[in-house]
Design a protein around this motif. Structure first.
Motif, PDB file in Angstrom:
ATOM      1  N   PHE A 235       0.911  -1.200  -0.020  1.00 11.38           N
ATOM      2  CA  PHE A 235       0.213   0.062  -0.058  1.00 11.38           C
ATOM      3  C   PHE A 235       0.839   1.272  -0.053  1.00 11.38           C
ATOM      4  CE2 PHE A 235      -2.439  -3.112   2.352  1.00 11.38           C
ATOM      5  CZ  PHE A 235      -3.429  -3.430   1.385  1.00 11.38           C
ATOM      6  N   ALA A 236       0.505   2.462  -0.583  1.00 13.24           N
ATOM      7  CA  ALA A 236       1.243   3.569  -0.728  1.00 13.24           C
ATOM      8  C   ALA A 236       1.135   4.400   0.601  1.00 13.24           C
ATOM      9  CB  ALA A 236       0.796   4.295  -1.786  1.00 13.24           C
ATOM     10  N   GLU A 240      -4.907   3.752   2.717  1.00  6.70           N
ATOM     11  CA  GLU A 240      -5.437   3.518   1.183  1.00  6.70           C
ATOM     12  C   GLU A 240      -6.522   2.682   1.131  1.00  6.70           C
ATOM     13  OE1 GLU A 240      -3.392   0.734  -2.163  1.00  6.70           O
ATOM     14  OE2 GLU A 240      -2.008   2.437  -1.464  1.00  6.70           O
ATOM     15  N   SER A 251      -3.457  -0.362   6.496  1.00  7.52           N
ATOM     16  CA  SER A 251      -2.284  -0.955   6.050  1.00  7.52           C
ATOM     17  C   SER A 251      -1.709  -1.685   7.094  1.00  7.52           C
ATOM     18  CB  SER A 251      -1.155  -0.155   5.377  1.00  7.52           C
ATOM     19  OG  SER A 251      -0.069  -0.826   4.893  1.00  7.52           O
ATOM     20  N   LEU A 279       2.645  -5.141  -4.701  1.00 10.59           N
ATOM     21  CA  LEU A 279       1.713  -3.955  -5.032  1.00 10.59           C
ATOM     22  C   LEU A 279       0.374  -4.295  -5.113  1.00 10.59           C
ATOM     23  CD1 LEU A 279       4.283  -2.256  -7.517  1.00 10.59           C
ATOM     24  CD2 LEU A 279       3.782  -1.544  -5.287  1.00 10.59           C
ATOM     25  N   ASN A 283      -2.936   0.459  -4.934  1.00 10.22           N
ATOM     26  CA  ASN A 283      -1.817   1.325  -5.070  1.00 10.22           C
ATOM     27  C   ASN A 283      -1.592   1.822  -6.107  1.00 10.22           C
ATOM     28  OD1 ASN A 283       0.752   2.139  -4.605  1.00 10.22           O
ATOM     29  ND2 ASN A 283       1.353   0.681  -3.486  1.00 10.22           N
TER      30      ASN A 283
END
Length: 316
Positions: A235-236, A240, A251, A279, A283
């Protein structure tokens, strides 16, 4: 880098979100997390065995059998967890003449009980199971050295945690762990691990950690002096998933340190090449060329980081 997506890949078969729809339309797909590593270019080891393994192997010339033979350069598998997206590919490898599988004690037990892939493939291939212990290096074929490091205690759903202190007995046959001892339940910190790879001469060092629950002193030590570090990029941001799906899970709550939270640690360890893998479809970094990914690229570049791509070959 055989695969760089989190469980389900990109697109996910049951998801019609904008990202998955775009991936279907453009063909910008990612297969599920898997790595192949070698110290001599002749003896190769997989790190995880994804459900996409057959197509990943076929797309990698280095892993093809010699002409006219069934002898492949694949020597074994090192598991970073017992998650299904890291272990279902073991069933594909039943066609191997011989195979070595390396996993921590609780993961070995889970793969012989809750998800008994060990006993399932035993009649098909001569399989050797080996227990790895964080902090204890393992010497492999071709001069490859793998040192495991503990990264978290998140158990697969199929091996749901029991009460604290529970004991689970590992059973199996042949070289499986049967009768070799018991493994703890909820108090283990080695359900999820990473590896620091090097050759026996110590000339090249790479770290593979696709599931990082928190940045730990062990990870600090592993990253120090490394040439390449491949990290959890599930996750960015921490929120998210909640923002994109309306759920409540974060996350961190899912056992993954978000990219935004790991970047400051990269700044403390300048020098290695950093790549994010595993990913999730939510993301933005998973979607090459998307406005969000383009906007984040300078932030990653400032930390010496980038995004891993399926099929990337890195030589150190």
């Amino acid at each position: 880098m055989l695969g760089t997506a989190a469980g389900g890949g990109l697109p996910q078969w049951n998801c019609g979100c904008d990202g998955c729809a775009t991936a279907r339309r453009t063909g910008a797909v990612r297969s599920q997390d898997c790595l192949a590593v070698s110290a001599d270019g002749a003896a190769w080891y997989l790190v995880n065995a994804s459900p996409d393994l057959r197509s990943q192997l076929l797309a990698t010339p280095e892993l093809a059998p010699a002409p006219g033979t069934r002898a492949t350069p694949l020597r074994g598998v090192l598991l970073t967890s017992g998650e299904l997206d890291h272990t279902l590919g073991l069933v594909t490898l039943r066609e191997a003449a011989e195979l070595s599988v390396h996993a921590t004690e609780p993961v070995r037990a889970a793969l012989h009980e809750a998800f008994p892939v060990g006993p399932l493939i035993a009649p098909y291939a001569k399989t050797h199971w080996h227990t790895v212990t964080p902090g204890t290096a393992v010497e492999l074929a071709g001069g490859l050295v793998a040192e495991p490091l503990a990264l978290g205690g998140k158990r697969p759903r199929y091996a749901a945690a029991g009460p604290p202190g529970e004991r689970r007995t590992a059973r199996g046959s042949g070289t499986a762990p049967g009768g070799a001892g018991t493994v703890a339940g909820a108090d283990r910190t080695d359900w999820v691990i990473g590896y620091r790879f090097s050759d026996t001469a110590g000339r090249a060092r790479a770290v593979y950690a696709p599931g990082v629950a928190a940045w730990t002193p062990a990870l600090d030590r592993a990253v120090s002096g490394a040439d390449l570090v491949i990290l959890d990029g599930t996750f960015a941001t921490d929120d998210e998933l909640a923002e994109r799906t309306g759920g409540a899970r974060t996350s961190r709550g899912m056992g993954h340190l978000a990219v935004e939270d790991s970047l400051p640690h990269l700044a403390r360890h300048p020098g290695p090449r950093y790549l994010y893998t595993h990913l999730n479809n939510t993301n933005p970094l998973a979607h090459r060329g998307s406005p969000e990914a383009v906007a984040l690229a300078p932030v990653l570049a400032a930390a010496g980081a980038g995004v891993a791509e399926d099929g990337t070959l890195v030589e150190l």
